[in-house]
Scaffold this motif. Structure first.
Motif, PDB file in Angstrom:
ATOM      1  N   CYS B  32      -2.645  16.687   7.641  1.00 24.73           N
ATOM      2  CA  CYS B  32      -3.101  16.030   6.418  1.00 24.73           C
ATOM      3  C   CYS B  32      -3.858  17.003   5.524  1.00 24.73           C
ATOM      4  O   CYS B  32      -3.815  16.898   4.307  1.00 24.73           O
ATOM      5  CB  CYS B  32      -3.982  14.841   6.745  1.00 24.73           C
ATOM      6  SG  CYS B  32      -3.063  13.512   7.493  1.00 24.73           S
ATOM      7  N   MET B  33      -4.575  17.939   6.152  1.00 25.29           N
ATOM      8  CA  MET B  33      -5.325  18.893   5.334  1.00 25.29           C
ATOM      9  C   MET B  33      -4.393  19.784   4.537  1.00 25.29           C
ATOM     10  O   MET B  33      -4.741  20.237   3.460  1.00 25.29           O
ATOM     11  CB  MET B  33      -6.213  19.743   6.227  1.00 25.29           C
ATOM     12  CG  MET B  33      -7.477  19.026   6.604  1.00 25.29           C
ATOM     13  SD  MET B  33      -8.506  20.028   7.628  1.00 25.29           S
ATOM     14  CE  MET B  33      -9.919  18.953   7.751  1.00 25.29           C
ATOM     15  N   VAL B  37       0.423  15.387  -1.969  1.00 28.44           N
ATOM     16  CA  VAL B  37       1.138  14.138  -2.227  1.00 28.44           C
ATOM     17  C   VAL B  37       2.506  14.428  -2.823  1.00 28.44           C
ATOM     18  O   VAL B  37       2.677  15.369  -3.599  1.00 28.44           O
ATOM     19  CB  VAL B  37       0.362  13.185  -3.159  1.00 28.44           C
ATOM     20  CG1 VAL B  37      -0.847  12.628  -2.476  1.00 28.44           C
ATOM     21  CG2 VAL B  37      -0.015  13.879  -4.434  1.00 28.44           C
ATOM     22  N   VAL B 129      -8.706  13.029  -9.597  1.00 29.30           N
ATOM     23  CA  VAL B 129     -10.081  13.064 -10.070  1.00 29.30           C
ATOM     24  C   VAL B 129     -10.747  14.274  -9.446  1.00 29.30           C
ATOM     25  O   VAL B 129     -10.820  14.387  -8.228  1.00 29.30           O
ATOM     26  CB  VAL B 129     -10.828  11.782  -9.664  1.00 29.30           C
ATOM     27  CG1 VAL B 129     -12.266  11.860 -10.109  1.00 29.30           C
ATOM     28  CG2 VAL B 129     -10.150  10.577 -10.266  1.00 29.30           C
ATOM     29  N   PHE B 216      -9.632  19.570   2.612  1.00 28.18           N
ATOM     30  CA  PHE B 216      -8.269  19.148   2.331  1.00 28.18           C
ATOM     31  C   PHE B 216      -7.747  19.894   1.111  1.00 28.18           C
ATOM     32  O   PHE B 216      -8.509  20.203   0.196  1.00 28.18           O
ATOM     33  CB  PHE B 216      -8.236  17.656   2.043  1.00 28.18           C
ATOM     34  CG  PHE B 216      -8.355  16.806   3.265  1.00 28.18           C
ATOM     35  CD1 PHE B 216      -7.252  16.172   3.784  1.00 28.18           C
ATOM     36  CD2 PHE B 216      -9.582  16.637   3.899  1.00 28.18           C
ATOM     37  CE1 PHE B 216      -7.361  15.381   4.910  1.00 28.18           C
ATOM     38  CE2 PHE B 216      -9.699  15.851   5.013  1.00 28.18           C
ATOM     39  CZ  PHE B 216      -8.574  15.221   5.523  1.00 28.18           C
ATOM     40  N   LEU B 220      -6.369  13.870  -3.460  1.00 29.81           N
ATOM     41  CA  LEU B 220      -5.838  12.506  -3.304  1.00 29.81           C
ATOM     42  C   LEU B 220      -5.731  12.139  -1.831  1.00 29.81           C
ATOM     43  O   LEU B 220      -6.101  11.042  -1.418  1.00 29.81           O
ATOM     44  CB  LEU B 220      -4.454  12.401  -3.950  1.00 29.81           C
ATOM     45  CG  LEU B 220      -4.420  12.285  -5.467  1.00 29.81           C
ATOM     46  CD1 LEU B 220      -2.993  12.298  -5.961  1.00 29.81           C
ATOM     47  CD2 LEU B 220      -5.115  11.020  -5.906  1.00 29.81           C
ATOM     48  N   ILE B 221      -5.228  13.097  -1.038  1.00 34.00           N
ATOM     49  CA  ILE B 221      -5.112  12.858   0.402  1.00 34.00           C
ATOM     50  C   ILE B 221      -6.504  12.700   0.999  1.00 34.00           C
ATOM     51  O   ILE B 221      -6.748  11.839   1.836  1.00 34.00           O
ATOM     52  CB  ILE B 221      -4.380  14.032   1.077  1.00 34.00           C
ATOM     53  CG1 ILE B 221      -2.964  14.169   0.533  1.00 34.00           C
ATOM     54  CG2 ILE B 221      -4.373  13.878   2.579  1.00 34.00           C
ATOM     55  CD1 ILE B 221      -1.976  13.220   1.109  1.00 34.00           C
ATOM     56  N   ARG B 223      -9.153  11.521  -0.353  1.00 30.69           N
ATOM     57  CA  ARG B 223      -9.691  10.190  -0.635  1.00 30.69           C
ATOM     58  C   ARG B 223      -9.013   9.145   0.228  1.00 30.69           C
ATOM     59  O   ARG B 223      -9.637   8.199   0.699  1.00 30.69           O
ATOM     60  CB  ARG B 223      -9.499   9.843  -2.113  1.00 30.69           C
ATOM     61  CG  ARG B 223     -10.744  10.095  -2.927  1.00 30.69           C
ATOM     62  CD  ARG B 223     -10.564   9.611  -4.335  1.00 30.69           C
ATOM     63  NE  ARG B 223     -10.885   8.216  -4.471  1.00 30.69           N
ATOM     64  CZ  ARG B 223     -10.717   7.556  -5.608  1.00 30.69           C
ATOM     65  NH1 ARG B 223     -10.233   8.170  -6.663  1.00 30.69           N
ATOM     66  NH2 ARG B 223     -11.042   6.301  -5.698  1.00 30.69           N
ATOM     67  N   ALA B 224      -7.692   9.318   0.427  1.00 31.68           N
ATOM     68  CA  ALA B 224      -6.945   8.315   1.192  1.00 31.68           C
ATOM     69  C   ALA B 224      -7.313   8.352   2.668  1.00 31.68           C
ATOM     70  O   ALA B 224      -7.164   7.366   3.367  1.00 31.68           O
ATOM     71  CB  ALA B 224      -5.451   8.540   1.028  1.00 31.68           C
ATOM     72  N   ALA B 225      -7.810   9.515   3.128  1.00 30.23           N
ATOM     73  CA  ALA B 225      -8.084   9.649   4.556  1.00 30.23           C
ATOM     74  C   ALA B 225      -9.331   8.892   4.977  1.00 30.23           C
ATOM     75  O   ALA B 225      -9.567   8.738   6.163  1.00 30.23           O
ATOM     76  CB  ALA B 225      -8.218  11.117   4.923  1.00 30.23           C
ATOM     77  N   SER B 226     -10.131   8.421   4.028  1.00 24.48           N
ATOM     78  CA  SER B 226     -11.385   7.698   4.302  1.00 24.48           C
ATOM     79  C   SER B 226     -12.180   8.370   5.419  1.00 24.48           C
ATOM     80  O   SER B 226     -12.405   7.801   6.475  1.00 24.48           O
ATOM     81  CB  SER B 226     -11.132   6.226   4.623  1.00 24.48           C
ATOM     82  OG  SER B 226     -10.392   6.085   5.810  1.00 24.48           O
ATOM     83  N   ILE B 227     -12.585   9.601   5.137  1.00 29.56           N
ATOM     84  CA  ILE B 227     -13.345  10.377   6.110  1.00 29.56           C
ATOM     85  C   ILE B 227     -14.709   9.719   6.314  1.00 29.56           C
ATOM     86  O   ILE B 227     -15.381   9.394   5.343  1.00 29.56           O
ATOM     87  CB  ILE B 227     -13.538  11.805   5.585  1.00 29.56           C
ATOM     88  CG1 ILE B 227     -12.183  12.363   5.184  1.00 29.56           C
ATOM     89  CG2 ILE B 227     -14.216  12.694   6.604  1.00 29.56           C
ATOM     90  CD1 ILE B 227     -12.268  13.629   4.400  1.00 29.56           C
ATOM     91  N   PRO B 228     -15.121   9.481   7.578  1.00 25.73           N
ATOM     92  CA  PRO B 228     -16.451   8.907   7.789  1.00 25.73           C
ATOM     93  C   PRO B 228     -17.522   9.825   7.217  1.00 25.73           C
ATOM     94  O   PRO B 228     -17.347  11.045   7.194  1.00 25.73           O
ATOM     95  CB  PRO B 228     -16.563   8.850   9.311  1.00 25.73           C
ATOM     96  CG  PRO B 228     -15.207   9.016   9.838  1.00 25.73           C
ATOM     97  CD  PRO B 228     -14.414   9.755   8.826  1.00 25.73           C
ATOM     98  N   MET B 229     -18.620   9.231   6.776  1.00 22.46           N
ATOM     99  CA  MET B 229     -19.613  10.045   6.078  1.00 22.46           C
ATOM    100  C   MET B 229     -20.248  11.086   7.002  1.00 22.46           C
ATOM    101  O   MET B 229     -20.719  12.109   6.554  1.00 22.46           O
ATOM    102  CB  MET B 229     -20.668   9.147   5.452  1.00 22.46           C
ATOM    103  CG  MET B 229     -21.353   8.253   6.429  1.00 22.46           C
ATOM    104  SD  MET B 229     -22.572   7.241   5.597  1.00 22.46           S
ATOM    105  CE  MET B 229     -23.215   6.305   6.960  1.00 22.46           C
TER     106      MET B 229
END
Lengths: 651, 348
Positions: B32-33, B37, B129, B216, B220-221, B223-229
């Motif tokens: 993913c890194m 897209v 963004v 990454f 876009l990827i 943001r989509a990966a919803s990495i824990p804080m």
């Protein structure tokens, strides 16, 4: 039974404590100078000072909502661990009847917990998130308006002062406490007295504009009995009566009316029948006579007639704007003249097909539904338009069919991928939904649909005032270093473009997609589930990544199953580590609840991350099938975990 | 005896499952890194899988040992039955497996390299963004890229003077968050400066580039990966610990023993497995205490913490801390054993 009630009370109290703590933490520890900022990150300097407390409170609630799965799971683990101990474990055999009974209890509990989690995730979190976003958007707009007001007030040009005042007022509406001294500060050109004297005048003008708008609307409103009667009369009359009227007027040498009614006949008939041909004849004859005829009229109405004629020919020549202002003046002077009213109505009707009134946008700024909308549209010839909208205000009582766009801008990319040198933007645009067939005649009316039609030009309702005209303005896309000669050439080019700027923009996309795009811009994670489902297949065509939206959709679809699987897994855990029968429950064990919640919350976040990684990777090999496969896999996991639960046994 | 061997088998099963799972998901993360897209990428990537398997092997072994404690808590074992295999495994793990893996990784790192994520040449036709800007990349016929850029997410202006000051800060922090290098992380320069007079300096500074969590290529990827804080924080700390381990190994036997005292403290958590009469509580305590030990040990090697509390940098501190923990746990274990010799048995 008594024990169960006690346990339930303990968990309710625990959940309430968590809620209280998260809200309190956000209220007192969430500022950026706090050590806990990394955890409770609600920076209240993002919002206006009147919103600060509410903003922090909402963030606290949001934090609690996100903790709910972990809190429920804590309750589940401790509760079952105690419950299985009390009901003395299981038999030594695997798949015993007792475990089947336990599974029933577990499933009922887990499914109800999953429902709670799902409702929180899909309904409660978005609604609170909306409130939080609204606070942030208000603050952003306030800063933007004050910035614009300051810029305009420094600008020496004459009309910039009125713009400065306009923005200052909009900013004031968002943040009334910052009051008048700020407005005063903004424009140094005005003294305090002058501004105070100007302000009521401005407000009066605004009110006047509204009154006139009311008047313009009235003839069609049902309150005005006379007007309704007239409207009904007109409905009843068929095209033939118009033809008679036209012929009568033609005989009386009233060519203006003859032409008017003849045209009405043409409009109301579709088939080229006898009536229509006759009407066409009268129309062309009277028009020729009108334009060639020397001024032969009597003294009394002569001036008015000349004006009418001028307005009428302006209308016929397509200069609706000129006709509108002329007729407006005439209507003021002769409010009873039926000709003037007739023509005025028609002009207004035509005008509204090309322009919108600048004052329509006046009070729309406060109620912006969405900010910073962006998407791309590919035209049939391969050109791509990048569209950016600063803010959208929706007129809800029109069924969202009328919307106002602030800061609408279009940048084109040619078919071979080059950014075009100039893009245009307009401070306000009005969008109405229209049938595709009315815009493009080649569309088959049978599969007609609404498409957004955007008016780019706004005019003053009252007078031909160039100051208040809204129109697209061009600017260079790139800020390349250019020589002074180029700058001159560029300015000339921009002027040329400005002169020929388009007056409307047809978005050739289904109208419903606009709402989807609006939601998509806020991020896939904040999109409602159903919108997300519809958007996944369309994302690519509007410049959004289908990976992102499909992944999010897959995750959201899996969410209930994943939570269910985790909860049944935790039930196995609590069976294996149950409180052995005969051991007394110690009260100080309760102190370990928060540790469990934190641990579970971290694990849940990790699982969420793993799920996204899996979905993203699966998307590249499976494409749109990714959500289906993910859901299937999670259902299988749920079944597997349930069987594993059944196979647990005591010692 | 049979039960003891069974325990060793259980350890290996847990270890293998953990290793497979971890390297699989680490492979997906690497995938993913590098993903952009709109561009297809392969699901399986053997070189990533192998690289990650070697990289995470020591961690998996340590966690498998922790899981083994949970297994021991659940099942009935007499003290010699579980204590002998457990301590043998722990000793082998910290004295042989971890140094071995570290050396192996150093070798394999060059053979199966993972290229850094490439955030240039993003795929065309998407909005992204980036900080305050909205961008759109287009690809021309000549395979050039043109970027449309628009400042959208504007910051506050000088109307509220106080807000302006804090605003600049927020914007700055927001930007750094988006690149994945938060204030908690260590940038290479800072580390080098801070380490100039520290004992661990040479080896650590050399591997400073390894200490940063990777990013990454496509926002876009990301943001989509919803990495824990906490993910970047944890990732950086793990890398830091790995760097500390390999630098200690380079320095010699004694330095490594100092590092490995963490392992002794972690292993001695087993003495807490009869802490309470509720096995769930025992398991929870084991997990939490292990996490605390690892967290505290990380602080000994974390330069930003050492700047705050200078005494943390002393080389003997890990030894004192971990040994005293060992002693405390052992005492608790013995007391518990004396008071409730068979607290894990179901009464019938």
């Amino acid at each position: 039974m008594n024990g169960k009630i006690k346990a339930a009370i303990i968990f309710v109290v625990y959940a309430f404590l968590i809620f209280l703590i998260s809200v309190l933490c956000y209220l007192f520890l969430s500022d950026s100078d706090s050590v806990f900022y990394a955890i409770f990150s609600a920076d209240s300097s993002n919002v206006l000072s009147p919103d600060k407390t509410a903003y922090k409170f909402d963030n606290g609630i949001l934090f609690f909502f996100k903790l709910i799965p972990a809190v429920l799971m804590t309750a589940e683990v401790f509760g079952f661990s105690w419950f299985f101990g009390v009901s003395s474990g299981g038999t030594k055999r695997r798949f015993s009847n007792r475990m089947l009974g336990h599974l029933k209890t577990v499933l009922i509990t887990c499914v109800s917990c999953v429902i709670v989690c799902f409702v929180t995730e899909e309904a409660l979190i978005p609604s609170v998130q909306n409130a939080v976003n609204l606070y942030e958007a208000r603050a952003r707009n306030y800063w933007e308006f004050t910035k614009l007001a300051t810029e305009h007030s420094k600008d020496p040009k004459d009309d910039s002062l009125s713009k400065a005042r306009f923005y200052a007022e909009e900013a004031l509406k968002l943040f009334p406490k910052s009051m008048e001294e700020r407005v005063l500060k903004l424009s140094e050109k005005y003294t305090k007295e002058e501004l105070y004297s100007l302000y009521p005048e401005y407000m009066r003008a605004k009110k006047l504009a509204h009154d006139i708008e009311d008047m313009a609307v009235k003839p069609t409103s049902t309150t005005d009995v006379v007007a309704t009667q007239v409207a009904e009369d007109i409905k009843e009359k068929d095209s033939y009566s118009y033809l008679l009227k036209a012929e009568e007027a033609f005989k009386k040498k009233d060519y203006l009316n003859a032409h008017y009614y003849a045209e009405l006949v043409i409009k109301t008939t579709v088939v080229d029948g006898e009536n229509r041909l006759r009407a066409k004849e009268i129309e062309s004859l009277s028009w020729n006579l009108l334009t060639s005829e020397k001024q032969t009229f009597d003294e009394n109405t002569g001036d008015l007639f000349a004006q009418k004629k001028a307005a009428y020919s302006a209308l016929k020549n397509g200069d609706v704007l000129k006709a509108y202002y002329m007729l407006l003046k005439m209507k003021d002077e002769n409010p009873a003249d039926p000709d003037v009213l007739n023509y005025f109505d028609e002009t207004l009707e035509r005008l509204e097909k090309q322009y919108f009134f600048e004052d329509e946008t006046d009070d729309k700024l406060e109620f912006e539904t969405a900010n910073n909308i962006y998407f791309s549209v590919t035209k049939p010839d391969g050109q791509v338009d990048l569209i950016f909208i600063g803010g959208i205000s929706i007129v809800e009582d029109t069924g969202q069919l009328v919307q106002y766009f602030r800061n609408f801008s279009v940048t084109s990319v040619s078919a071979d991928g080059h950014l075009q040198d100039y893009s245009y933007s307009v401070p306000y645009a009005k969008m109405t939904a229209q049938f595709a067939s009315s815009v493009d005649p080649s569309v088959n009316p049978n599969n007609d649909r609404y498409i957004p039609y955007i008016f780019l030009r706004g005019i003053d309702r009252l007078s031909d005032n160039s100051r208040n005209v809204i129109r697209p303005q061009y600017k260079a896309t790139r800020d390349e270093e250019t020589s002074s000669l180029d700058v001159v050439a560029r300015v000339r080019e921009i002027r040329q473009l400005d002169r020929n700027a388009p007056s409307f923009y047809v978005l050739n996309i289904p109208f419903e997609d606009l709402a989807l795009i609006r939601q998509a811009c806020e991020g896939a994670d904040k999109m409602p589930f159903l919108s997300l489902m519809r958007f996944t297949s369309k994302a690519e065509q509007y410049g959004f990544s289908s990976e992102v939206y499909t992944t999010e959709f897959a995750k959201r679809a899996c969410f209930p199953f994943v939570i269910l699987a985790i909860m049944i897994g935790l039930a196995i855990l609590s069976f294996n580590y149950r409180l052995l029968s005969g051991r007394a429950f110690r009260f100080h064990w309760l102190l370990l609840f928060p540790l469990m919640t934190i641990l579970l919350h971290f694990v849940l976040m990790l699982i969420d991350y793993m799920e996204s990684l899996l979905a993203l990777s699966l998307y590249s090999s499976l494409g749109a099938w990714c959500p289906v496969v993910m859901v299937a896999v999670s259902v299988v996991v749920v079944l597997g975990v349930s069987i594993r639960f059944l196979s647990s046994h005591g010692e | 005896m049979k039960k003891s061997f069974f325990l060793v088998l259980v350890f290996f099963v847990i270890f293998l499952v953990l290793l497979c799972g971890t390297s699989f998901f680490a492979m997906l993360e690497e995938n993913c890194m590098h993903m952009k897209v709109g561009i297809k990428s392969s699901f399986f990537n053997w070189s990533y899988l192998l690289h990650c398997a070697v990289l995470y092997m020591p961690w998996c072994a340590v966690f498998a040992l922790m899981m083994l404690i949970l297994y021991i808590i659940k099942h009935k074992f007499s003290i010699p039955q579980f204590a002998i295999p457990y301590f043998v495994i722990a000793l082998l793990l910290w004295m042989l497996v971890i140094p071995g893996c570290s050396a192996w990784y150093a070798k394999i790192q060059n053979d199966i390299p993972i290229l850094p994520a490439d955030s240039q040449n993003l795929s065309a036709g998407y909005f992204r963004v980036e900080g305050e800007d909205l961008t759109f990349v287009t690809e021309t016929k000549e395979n050039d890229r043109e970027v449309w850029r628009r400042k959208v997410f504007s910051e506050r202006t000088g109307i509220e003077s106080t807000a302006e000051a804090t605003g600049a800060e927020t914007v700055a922090s927001a930007e750094s968050v988006s690149t994945g290098k938060t204030g908690m992380g260590i940038s290479a320069e800072n580390l080098q400066e801070a380490l100039a007079d520290s004992k661990l300096s040479e080896a650590l500074a050399a591997s400073a580039s390894d200490v940063e969590a990777p990013t990454f290529s496509d926002s876009l990827i990301e943001r989509a990966a919803s990495i824990p804080m906490w993910w970047n924080f944890a990732h950086e700390k793990c890398l830091l610990l790995k760097a500390a381990c390999s630098s200690a190994l380079k320095k010699g036997y004694f330095a490594y023993i100092l590092f490995a005292t963490m392992g002794f403290a972690l292993s001695s958590v087993i003495f807490l497995c009869r802490f309470s009469s509720w096995r769930l509580i025992n398991g929870l305590i084991v997990l939490v205490v292990s996490a605390v030990i690892i967290l505290v040990n990380i602080q000994f090697y974390d330069e930003t913490m050492i700047q705050w509390l200078p005494f943390l940098g002393k080389s003997w501190l890990p030894l004192v801390f971990n040994t005293s923990l060992c002693v405390i746990f052992m005492t608790i274990g013995i007391i518990n054993w004396v008071r409730h010799p068979d607290s894990n048995r179901e009464e019938r």
